[in-house]
Design a protein around this motif. Structure first.
Motif, PDB file in Angstrom:
ATOM      1  N   ASP A  18      38.248  30.278  34.707  1.00 19.82           N
ATOM      2  CA  ASP A  18      37.630  31.431  35.273  1.00 19.82           C
ATOM      3  C   ASP A  18      36.117  31.171  35.826  1.00 19.82           C
ATOM      4  N   GLY A  63      39.833  46.142  41.364  1.00 22.74           N
ATOM      5  CA  GLY A  63      40.532  44.620  41.032  1.00 22.74           C
ATOM      6  C   GLY A  63      41.385  44.435  42.161  1.00 22.74           C
ATOM      7  N   GLU A  98      44.599  41.513  42.611  1.00 22.73           N
ATOM      8  CA  GLU A  98      45.302  40.441  41.885  1.00 22.73           C
ATOM      9  C   GLU A  98      44.444  40.260  40.773  1.00 22.73           C
ATOM     10  N   LYS A  99      44.079  38.825  40.620  1.00 19.85           N
ATOM     11  CA  LYS A  99      43.348  38.888  39.287  1.00 19.85           C
ATOM     12  C   LYS A  99      41.746  38.520  39.602  1.00 19.85           C
ATOM     13  N   SER A 120      38.619  40.678  40.212  1.00 20.76           N
ATOM     14  CA  SER A 120      38.022  42.036  39.976  1.00 20.76           C
ATOM     15  C   SER A 120      36.447  41.810  40.047  1.00 20.76           C
ATOM     16  N   THR A 135      39.679  35.544  37.584  1.00 24.91           N
ATOM     17  CA  THR A 135      40.256  35.174  36.298  1.00 24.91           C
ATOM     18  C   THR A 135      41.519  34.412  36.654  1.00 24.91           C
ATOM     19  N   ALA A 136      41.946  33.364  35.848  1.00 22.81           N
ATOM     20  CA  ALA A 136      43.110  32.408  36.009  1.00 22.81           C
ATOM     21  C   ALA A 136      43.198  32.081  37.402  1.00 22.81           C
ATOM     22  N   SER A 137      42.004  31.247  37.962  1.00 20.84           N
ATOM     23  CA  SER A 137      41.999  30.956  39.334  1.00 20.84           C
ATOM     24  C   SER A 137      43.356  30.323  39.976  1.00 20.84           C
ATOM     25  N   TYR A 171      42.703  30.907  45.976  1.00 24.56           N
ATOM     26  CA  TYR A 171      41.364  31.419  45.865  1.00 24.56           C
ATOM     27  C   TYR A 171      40.294  30.889  46.306  1.00 24.56           C
TER      28      TYR A 171
END
Lengths: 109, 116
Positions: free
Chosen positions: A17, A56, A58-59, A61, A76-78, A82
């Motif tokens: 993250d 947000g 995807e993951k 935000s 988050t949870a790259s 990304y």
């Protein structure tokens, strides 16, 4: 005046993250977030319009703290996809944006 | 749907020459923005139009730069005469303008300009 982004760069392992901050010395009307991959155009991620609002994509935000004149982007949870440079743009009347200097993100396998 | 279209994609020219960059915004968008991106200065807004009218040109660096939007589907950014320090990537972006609500800006692929 240009908003200040921090950190300037971050290196992550896949699945980790990260937080990118965008601070302004002026009262914020809105904050836009964009991602730009090398050699490509910036691509819109999200807009935040109200204090405390969170959105947000995807993951990815973001939050917007009007009082602190600050927005934060959370990866988050790259994923490898990304990677790129993230820009915040602070909005004024008429849709005019002032962009920060960018945060370079590299996600490694 | 077609996005924002810019031409040319690359331009290499000699100092002192006139340079014209072109942009076709997304159909239905009534705000158009010209940006310049360099390593030193980042992404800078040069000028923007609402409904074909220039609203804010405070970012235009010098009188050598001029921009026009003769109709809703076409805009130009002109540099005359060009100088090496004008070398940069120039982006055009468009959005819908809606009173009281921000709208996303959609960027073209940019014009990479090199002035020798």
């Amino acid at each position: 005046q240009q908003p200040v982004q921090s950190p300037q760069a971050v290196i992550l392992r896949e699945g980790e993250d990260a937080v990118i901050n965008c601070s302004s010395s002026k009262a914020l009307y809105s904050v836009h977030w964009y991602r730009q991959k090398h050699g490509e155009a910036p691509v819109f991620l999200m807009i935040l319009l109200k204090g405390g609002e969170q959105k947000g994509h995807e993951k990815i935000s973001a939050s917007f703290n009007e009082k602190k004149q600050q927005s934060s982007l959370y990866l988050t949870a790259s994923q490898l996809s990304y990677s790129g440079t993230y820009f915040c743009g602070t909005g004024a009347a008429g849709n005019k944006l002032t962009f920060g200097g960018g945060t370079r993100v590299l996600v490694k396998p | 749907d077609a996005g924002v279209i810019q031409s040319p994609r690359h331009e290499v020219t000699e100092m002192g020459q006139e340079v014209t960059l072109r942009c076709k915004p997304i159909s239905g968008h009534n705000s158009l923005f010209w940006y310049r991106q360099t390593m030193m200065r980042g992404l800078e807004l040069l000028i923007y139009f609402n409904n074909n009218v220039p609203i804010d040109d405070s970012g235009m660096p010098e009188d050598r730069f001029s921009a026009k939007m003769p109709n809703a589907s076409f805009s130009t950014l002109k540099i005359q005469p060009s100088e090496p320090r004008d070398s940069a990537v120039y982006f055009c972006a468009s959005s819908r303008r809606q009173s009281g609500r921000d709208q996303p800006q959609h960027f073209g692929d940019g014009t990479r300009l090199s002035i020798l």
